[in-house]
Design a protein around this motif. Structure first.
Motif, PDB file in Angstrom:
ATOM      1  N   UNK A 188     -29.388 -12.265  -9.492  1.00  0.00           N
ATOM      2  CA  UNK A 188     -28.334 -13.185  -9.663  1.00  0.00           C
ATOM      3  C   UNK A 188     -27.611 -12.634 -10.800  1.00  0.00           C
ATOM      4  N   UNK A 189     -26.308 -12.867 -10.777  1.00  0.00           N
ATOM      5  CA  UNK A 189     -25.395 -12.360 -11.985  1.00  0.00           C
ATOM      6  C   UNK A 189     -24.938 -13.687 -12.676  1.00  0.00           C
ATOM      7  N   UNK A 190     -24.978 -13.950 -14.011  1.00  0.00           N
ATOM      8  CA  UNK A 190     -24.611 -15.250 -14.405  1.00  0.00           C
ATOM      9  C   UNK A 190     -23.520 -14.812 -15.429  1.00  0.00           C
ATOM     10  N   UNK A 191     -22.391 -15.637 -15.372  1.00  0.00           N
ATOM     11  CA  UNK A 191     -21.349 -15.303 -16.390  1.00  0.00           C
ATOM     12  C   UNK A 191     -21.012 -16.328 -17.165  1.00  0.00           C
ATOM     13  N   UNK A 192     -20.858 -16.307 -18.494  1.00  0.00           N
ATOM     14  CA  UNK A 192     -20.403 -17.061 -19.432  1.00  0.00           C
ATOM     15  C   UNK A 192     -19.244 -17.994 -19.036  1.00  0.00           C
ATOM     16  N   UNK A 193     -19.096 -19.011 -19.685  1.00  0.00           N
ATOM     17  CA  UNK A 193     -17.924 -20.067 -19.261  1.00  0.00           C
ATOM     18  C   UNK A 193     -16.583 -19.137 -19.445  1.00  0.00           C
ATOM     19  N   UNK A 194     -15.799 -19.460 -18.652  1.00  0.00           N
ATOM     20  CA  UNK A 194     -14.189 -18.721 -18.697  1.00  0.00           C
ATOM     21  C   UNK A 194     -13.478 -19.933 -19.020  1.00  0.00           C
ATOM     22  N   UNK A 195     -12.346 -19.847 -20.052  1.00  0.00           N
ATOM     23  CA  UNK A 195     -11.494 -20.361 -20.345  1.00  0.00           C
ATOM     24  C   UNK A 195     -10.010 -19.889 -19.965  1.00  0.00           C
ATOM     25  N   UNK A 212     -15.953 -27.824 -16.097  1.00  0.00           N
ATOM     26  CA  UNK A 212     -15.760 -28.810 -17.068  1.00  0.00           C
ATOM     27  C   UNK A 212     -14.169 -29.024 -17.164  1.00  0.00           C
ATOM     28  N   UNK A 213     -13.848 -30.229 -16.841  1.00  0.00           N
ATOM     29  CA  UNK A 213     -12.481 -30.737 -16.995  1.00  0.00           C
ATOM     30  C   UNK A 213     -12.007 -31.498 -18.281  1.00  0.00           C
ATOM     31  N   UNK A 214     -11.332 -31.313 -18.938  1.00  0.00           N
ATOM     32  CA  UNK A 214     -10.716 -32.257 -20.108  1.00  0.00           C
ATOM     33  C   UNK A 214     -10.235 -33.318 -19.499  1.00  0.00           C
ATOM     34  N   UNK A 215      -9.825 -33.650 -18.557  1.00  0.00           N
ATOM     35  CA  UNK A 215      -9.108 -34.757 -17.900  1.00  0.00           C
ATOM     36  C   UNK A 215      -9.273 -35.024 -16.485  1.00  0.00           C
ATOM     37  N   UNK A 216      -9.918 -36.133 -16.089  1.00  0.00           N
ATOM     38  CA  UNK A 216     -10.511 -36.340 -14.572  1.00  0.00           C
ATOM     39  C   UNK A 216      -9.020 -36.572 -13.991  1.00  0.00           C
ATOM     40  N   UNK A 217      -7.980 -36.863 -14.574  1.00  0.00           N
ATOM     41  CA  UNK A 217      -6.901 -37.087 -13.663  1.00  0.00           C
ATOM     42  C   UNK A 217      -6.422 -35.598 -13.053  1.00  0.00           C
ATOM     43  N   UNK A 221      -9.545 -27.002 -18.744  1.00  0.00           N
ATOM     44  CA  UNK A 221     -10.959 -26.781 -18.169  1.00  0.00           C
ATOM     45  C   UNK A 221     -11.681 -25.255 -18.552  1.00  0.00           C
ATOM     46  N   UNK A 222     -13.012 -25.425 -18.217  1.00  0.00           N
ATOM     47  CA  UNK A 222     -13.961 -24.269 -18.465  1.00  0.00           C
ATOM     48  C   UNK A 222     -14.638 -24.023 -17.144  1.00  0.00           C
TER      49      UNK A 222
END
Length: 116
Positions: free
Chosen positions: A18-25, A68-73, A106-107
């Motif tokens: 597998x190839x794992x990437x860190x969170x991207x912003x 990860x979303x900052x706002x569920x809207x 998001x991230x």
């Protein structure tokens, strides 16, 4: 992710096929952040695609996304943008609302299957 050499983590790691990437912003090379969830989503997946390409992979190899979303809207608009970046079979995905450390909407973290 800009100037990743100063961060205390790896941007990409291979393990067990597998190839794992860190969170991207969604931060552009000039440090700017585009307006709106659609533009931010597109930039995130542009960065992810570039990182995967460096590993000889593409978004077609992604098997899992953690979002990860900052706002569920933003969820419906995010889903529409997300869908443009993936073909079937879609990756598995978890989406949560979270408070962001940076001023972004998001991230996204992905795991891809390594090609043999």
């Amino acid at each position: 992710m800009s100037d990743a050499s100063s961060w205390p983590f790896s941007l990409v790691r291979r393990a067990g096929g597998l190839v794992f990437l860190s969170g991207e912003v969604p931060v552009a090379d000039d440090g700017s952040i585009p307006e709106g969830i659609t533009a931010q989503t597109d930039l995130v997946f542009k960065h992810i695609s570039e990182t995967l390409a460096g590993e000889g992979l593409s978004l077609d190899d992604v098997v899992s996304c953690l979002v990860h979303l900052a706002d569920k809207a933003d969820f419906a608009e995010y889903n529409a943008a997300y869908r443009r970046h993936f073909k079937d079979p879609l990756p598995v995905r978890t989406t949560v609302q979270a408070q962001m450390i940076a001023d972004v909407r998001l991230e996204v973290t992905v795991v891809a299957a390594a090609r043999t």
